[in-house]
Motif scaffolding. Structure first.
Motif, PDB file in Angstrom:
ATOM      1  N   LEU A  57       1.255  -1.166   0.550  1.00 33.98           N
ATOM      2  CA  LEU A  57       0.121  -0.031  -0.483  1.00 33.98           C
ATOM      3  C   LEU A  57       0.936   1.537   0.077  1.00 33.98           C
ATOM      4  N   ILE A  58       0.672   2.379  -1.145  1.00 33.39           N
ATOM      5  CA  ILE A  58       1.696   2.978  -0.958  1.00 33.39           C
ATOM      6  C   ILE A  58       0.555   4.053  -0.416  1.00 33.39           C
ATOM      7  N   HIS A  59       1.740   5.099   0.163  1.00 35.51           N
ATOM      8  CA  HIS A  59       0.715   6.298   0.761  1.00 35.51           C
ATOM      9  C   HIS A  59       0.080   7.642   0.670  1.00 35.51           C
ATOM     10  N   PRO A  60      -1.502   7.734   0.319  1.00 34.98           N
ATOM     11  CA  PRO A  60      -2.400   8.187  -0.290  1.00 34.98           C
ATOM     12  C   PRO A  60      -1.570   9.522  -0.554  1.00 34.98           C
ATOM     13  N   LEU A  61      -0.881   9.938  -0.040  1.00 30.39           N
ATOM     14  CA  LEU A  61       0.153  12.063  -0.339  1.00 30.39           C
ATOM     15  C   LEU A  61       0.722  11.125  -2.142  1.00 30.39           C
ATOM     16  N   CYS A  62       1.123  10.658  -1.669  1.00 31.57           N
ATOM     17  CA  CYS A  62       1.637   9.772  -3.103  1.00 31.57           C
ATOM     18  C   CYS A  62       0.728  10.068  -4.429  1.00 31.57           C
ATOM     19  N   GLY A  63      -0.502   9.813  -4.129  1.00 30.73           N
ATOM     20  CA  GLY A  63      -1.009   9.994  -4.726  1.00 30.73           C
ATOM     21  C   GLY A  63      -1.248   9.362  -6.176  1.00 30.73           C
ATOM     22  N   ASN A  64      -0.800   7.867  -6.733  1.00 31.60           N
ATOM     23  CA  ASN A  64      -0.844   6.934  -7.562  1.00 31.60           C
ATOM     24  C   ASN A  64      -1.426   4.969  -7.370  1.00 31.60           C
ATOM     25  N   GLY A  65      -2.315   5.256  -5.903  1.00 34.15           N
ATOM     26  CA  GLY A  65      -2.407   3.859  -5.671  1.00 34.15           C
ATOM     27  C   GLY A  65      -3.562   3.527  -7.226  1.00 34.15           C
ATOM     28  N   MET A  66      -4.085   4.174  -7.895  1.00 31.73           N
ATOM     29  CA  MET A  66      -5.331   3.514  -8.316  1.00 31.73           C
ATOM     30  C   MET A  66      -4.382   2.875  -9.461  1.00 31.73           C
ATOM     31  N   ALA A  67      -3.168   4.177  -9.648  1.00 36.40           N
ATOM     32  CA  ALA A  67      -2.040   3.136 -11.343  1.00 36.40           C
ATOM     33  C   ALA A  67      -1.233   2.451 -11.114  1.00 36.40           C
ATOM     34  N   MET A  68      -0.769   2.455  -9.132  1.00 37.02           N
ATOM     35  CA  MET A  68      -0.277   1.240  -9.407  1.00 37.02           C
ATOM     36  C   MET A  68      -1.128  -0.146  -8.976  1.00 37.02           C
ATOM     37  N   ALA A  69      -2.205  -0.340  -8.886  1.00 38.83           N
ATOM     38  CA  ALA A  69      -3.092  -1.020  -9.167  1.00 38.83           C
ATOM     39  C   ALA A  69      -3.396  -1.836 -10.461  1.00 38.83           C
ATOM     40  N   PHE A  70      -3.513  -1.330 -11.686  1.00 35.09           N
ATOM     41  CA  PHE A  70      -3.355  -1.080 -12.905  1.00 35.09           C
ATOM     42  C   PHE A  70      -1.953  -1.318 -13.466  1.00 35.09           C
ATOM     43  N   HIS A  71      -1.244  -0.790 -12.931  1.00 26.44           N
ATOM     44  CA  HIS A  71      -0.010  -1.378 -13.443  1.00 26.44           C
ATOM     45  C   HIS A  71       0.490  -3.154 -13.044  1.00 26.44           C
ATOM     46  N   GLY A  72      -0.188  -3.378 -11.428  1.00 25.41           N
ATOM     47  CA  GLY A  72       0.197  -4.127 -10.673  1.00 25.41           C
ATOM     48  C   GLY A  72      -0.716  -5.782 -11.659  1.00 25.41           C
ATOM     49  N   ALA A  73      -1.537  -5.315 -11.780  1.00 24.57           N
ATOM     50  CA  ALA A  73      -2.467  -6.093 -12.448  1.00 24.57           C
ATOM     51  C   ALA A  73      -1.878  -6.520 -13.658  1.00 24.57           C
ATOM     52  N   LYS A  74      -1.005  -5.517 -14.519  1.00 20.85           N
ATOM     53  CA  LYS A  74      -0.950  -6.050 -15.711  1.00 20.85           C
ATOM     54  C   LYS A  74       0.959  -7.216 -15.291  1.00 20.85           C
ATOM     55  N   ILE A  75       0.799  -6.494 -14.371  1.00 18.26           N
ATOM     56  CA  ILE A  75       2.641  -7.397 -13.860  1.00 18.26           C
ATOM     57  C   ILE A  75       2.597  -8.586 -13.890  1.00 18.26           C
ATOM     58  N   VAL A  76       1.202  -9.243 -13.616  1.00 22.26           N
ATOM     59  CA  VAL A  76       0.424 -10.411 -12.779  1.00 22.26           C
ATOM     60  C   VAL A  76       0.190 -11.374 -13.670  1.00 22.26           C
ATOM     61  N   SER A  77      -0.161 -10.465 -14.531  1.00 18.07           N
ATOM     62  CA  SER A  77      -1.451 -10.849 -15.618  1.00 18.07           C
ATOM     63  C   SER A  77      -0.314 -11.519 -16.642  1.00 18.07           C
ATOM     64  N   GLU A  78       1.044 -10.760 -16.918  1.00 20.50           N
ATOM     65  CA  GLU A  78       1.690 -11.128 -18.098  1.00 20.50           C
ATOM     66  C   GLU A  78       2.781 -12.104 -17.450  1.00 20.50           C
ATOM     67  N   THR A  79       3.051 -12.279 -16.254  1.00 18.54           N
ATOM     68  CA  THR A  79       4.090 -13.261 -15.636  1.00 18.54           C
ATOM     69  C   THR A  79       3.096 -14.344 -15.451  1.00 18.54           C
ATOM     70  N   LEU A  80       1.597 -14.593 -15.607  1.00 15.61           N
ATOM     71  CA  LEU A  80       0.797 -15.778 -15.095  1.00 15.61           C
ATOM     72  C   LEU A  80       0.270 -16.001 -16.910  1.00 15.61           C
ATOM     73  N   ILE A  81       0.443 -15.155 -17.165  1.00 12.48           N
ATOM     74  CA  ILE A  81       0.192 -15.705 -19.168  1.00 12.48           C
ATOM     75  C   ILE A  81       2.078 -16.728 -19.252  1.00 12.48           C
ATOM     76  N   ALA A  82       3.049 -15.766 -19.345  1.00  6.51           N
ATOM     77  CA  ALA A  82       4.031 -16.304 -19.358  1.00  6.51           C
ATOM     78  C   ALA A  82       4.393 -18.205 -19.207  1.00  6.51           C
ATOM     79  N   TYR A  83       4.128 -18.459 -17.630  1.00  5.04           N
ATOM     80  CA  TYR A  83       3.899 -19.458 -16.849  1.00  5.04           C
ATOM     81  C   TYR A  83       3.009 -20.499 -17.677  1.00  5.04           C
ATOM     82  N   LEU A  84       1.733 -19.580 -17.901  1.00  9.75           N
ATOM     83  CA  LEU A  84       1.063 -21.137 -18.694  1.00  9.75           C
ATOM     84  C   LEU A  84       1.006 -21.742 -20.011  1.00  9.75           C
ATOM     85  N   ASN A  85       2.445 -20.794 -20.488  1.00  6.78           N
ATOM     86  CA  ASN A  85       2.649 -20.733 -21.951  1.00  6.78           C
ATOM     87  C   ASN A  85       3.984 -21.507 -21.402  1.00  6.78           C
ATOM     88  N   GLY A  86       4.105 -21.964 -20.654  1.00  7.41           N
ATOM     89  CA  GLY A  86       5.343 -23.057 -20.726  1.00  7.41           C
ATOM     90  C   GLY A  86       7.081 -22.107 -20.655  1.00  7.41           C
TER      91      GLY A  86
END
Length: 377
Positions: free
Chosen positions: A278-307
């Motif tokens: 959890l990033i401090h709210p004063l950084c004003g970027n928690g929502m962008a981090m949520a999107f970015h994190g979703a991208k990272i976890v999705s791409e990593t899982l896709i790479a795993y499931l593709n072998g």
């Protein structure tokens, strides 16, 4: 009742909904479980950096259809009256979680993704398979589970996560208001024991969300008293609050906020969003981090499931490494800024320095924001 899927996502906030959209786009069988019905309000600053726009466009998310405000300036003030403005390098937009989360949820339903409005009670991993149970005795099995259930959950206790055992000294309070405030500014106003973010969202509403030190807050009878005797010591914030009309029946709150270290992987569950850190709210970027994190976890899982990633152990190691590389610097910067802004003398000193050296504030913004996210990189 029993359901199977390739990937099960626990939590339907920004990170969970976005990961579901990404994984479904990749042709994977995804189930999402969320405990609350949509739409609903959440304690959130509701400002998003434009860094996420290319990725959202790739996902087929039409942000402009939600009529967000367009923000390009930051206003920073202290209780003693110091004030400074700066332009935001990438800019951003304001949109409520009430509107945005529900839009993403409807998008998932329209694309045929199964979403269950249930509360998860148990997560078990055995012989390379997850078993997840809910309060209504529904059982799910999946090859992989993503934890996207937010800042603090009973699941954290169930998974024996270390941070959940520590007391957290902060609570956050948020509400929407009618009033006069510029469309293009996100403001951060300091007060004793905390700081308050103010910005416009859709439909000309003002979102006011602040982080407060619990020890200071508990000395007052209620939120109204706290705002009057603490927040309004900042004259700029006082002027905003006095000229604004509360749209909620009462502000919404969340307590026991923990900004300490969390693990990106716990019991083989890949954590994302606030469940990962959890990033401090004063950084004003928690929502962008949520999107970015979703991208990272999705791409990593896709790479795993593709072998491309050969084992679960390597998957978890790679995901942790990428997550830390992407977000650790942001989280540390947020922690340092939070410590400074809770000390009045240091806050005034910081604002004085920033006023004389505007480039310093731009560097702080740069360290808490990312580069534009491309969907296919």
């Amino acid at each position: 009742m029993h359901f199977k899927s390739d990937i099960l996502i626990i939590g339907g906030g920004l990170a969970g909904l976005t990961a579901a959209l990404h994984l479904h786009k990749a042709g994977l069988d995804v189930i999402l479980i969320e405990k609350n019905a949509y739409p609903n309000h959440k304690v959130c600053g509701e400002y998003i950096s434009n860094e996420v726009l290319p990725y959202l466009k790739w996902l087929g998310v039409d942000v402009e259809s939600l009529n967000p405000t367009h923000i390009n300036k930051l206003h920073l003030t202290t209780q003693s009256g110091k004030s400074t403005y700066t332009n935001l390098p990438l800019g951003g937009f304001g949109i409520s979680r009430f509107t945005l989360d529900n839009y993403l949820y409807q998008l998932l339903l329209n694309r045929g993704v199964k979403v269950f409005l249930e509360s998860v009670t148990d997560v078990q991993f055995d012989e390379e398979l997850f078993t997840v149970k809910t309060t209504n005795n529904i059982t799910f099995t999946a090859n992989q589970v993503i934890g996207a259930y937010g800042k603090r959950s009973s699941l954290d206790i169930k998974l024996d996560r270390p941070f959940i055992k520590k007391k957290a000294p902060f609570l956050a309070i948020k509400a929407h208001y009618n009033g006069v405030f510029p469309d293009d500014i996100v403001a951060l106003h300091n007060f004793k024991g905390g700081y308050c973010g103010v910005s416009k969202v859709e439909d000309d509403k003002i979102n006011i969300c602040y982080l407060a030190d619990y020890e200071t807050f508990k000395k007052h009878k209620n939120i109204e008293s706290y705002q009057q005797y603490v927040l309004m010591k900042n004259k700029v914030l006082k002027d905003i609050l006095e000229r604004s009309e509360l749209l909620f029946e009462t502000p919404i709150t969340i307590s026991q906020l923990s900004f300490g270290a969390k693990e990106a992987v716990t019991n083989h569950v890949l954590m994302v969003g606030d469940a990962a850190g959890l990033i401090h709210p004063l950084c004003g970027n928690g929502m962008a981090m949520a999107f970015h994190g979703a991208k990272i976890v999705s791409e990593t899982l896709i790479a795993y499931l593709n072998g491309d990633i050969k084992s679960r152990a390597k998957l978890e190691k790679k995901y942790t490494k990428i997550w830390n590389k992407t977000f650790n610097s942001r989280l540390k910067t947020g922690s340092i800024l939070s410590s400074l802004l809770q000390r009045e003398i240091l806050t005034d000193f910081l604002i004085n320095v920033i006023t004389k050296m505007p480039w310093l504030l731009k560097q702080i913004i740069k360290r808490t924001h990312g580069k534009p996210l491309l969907g296919n990189d």
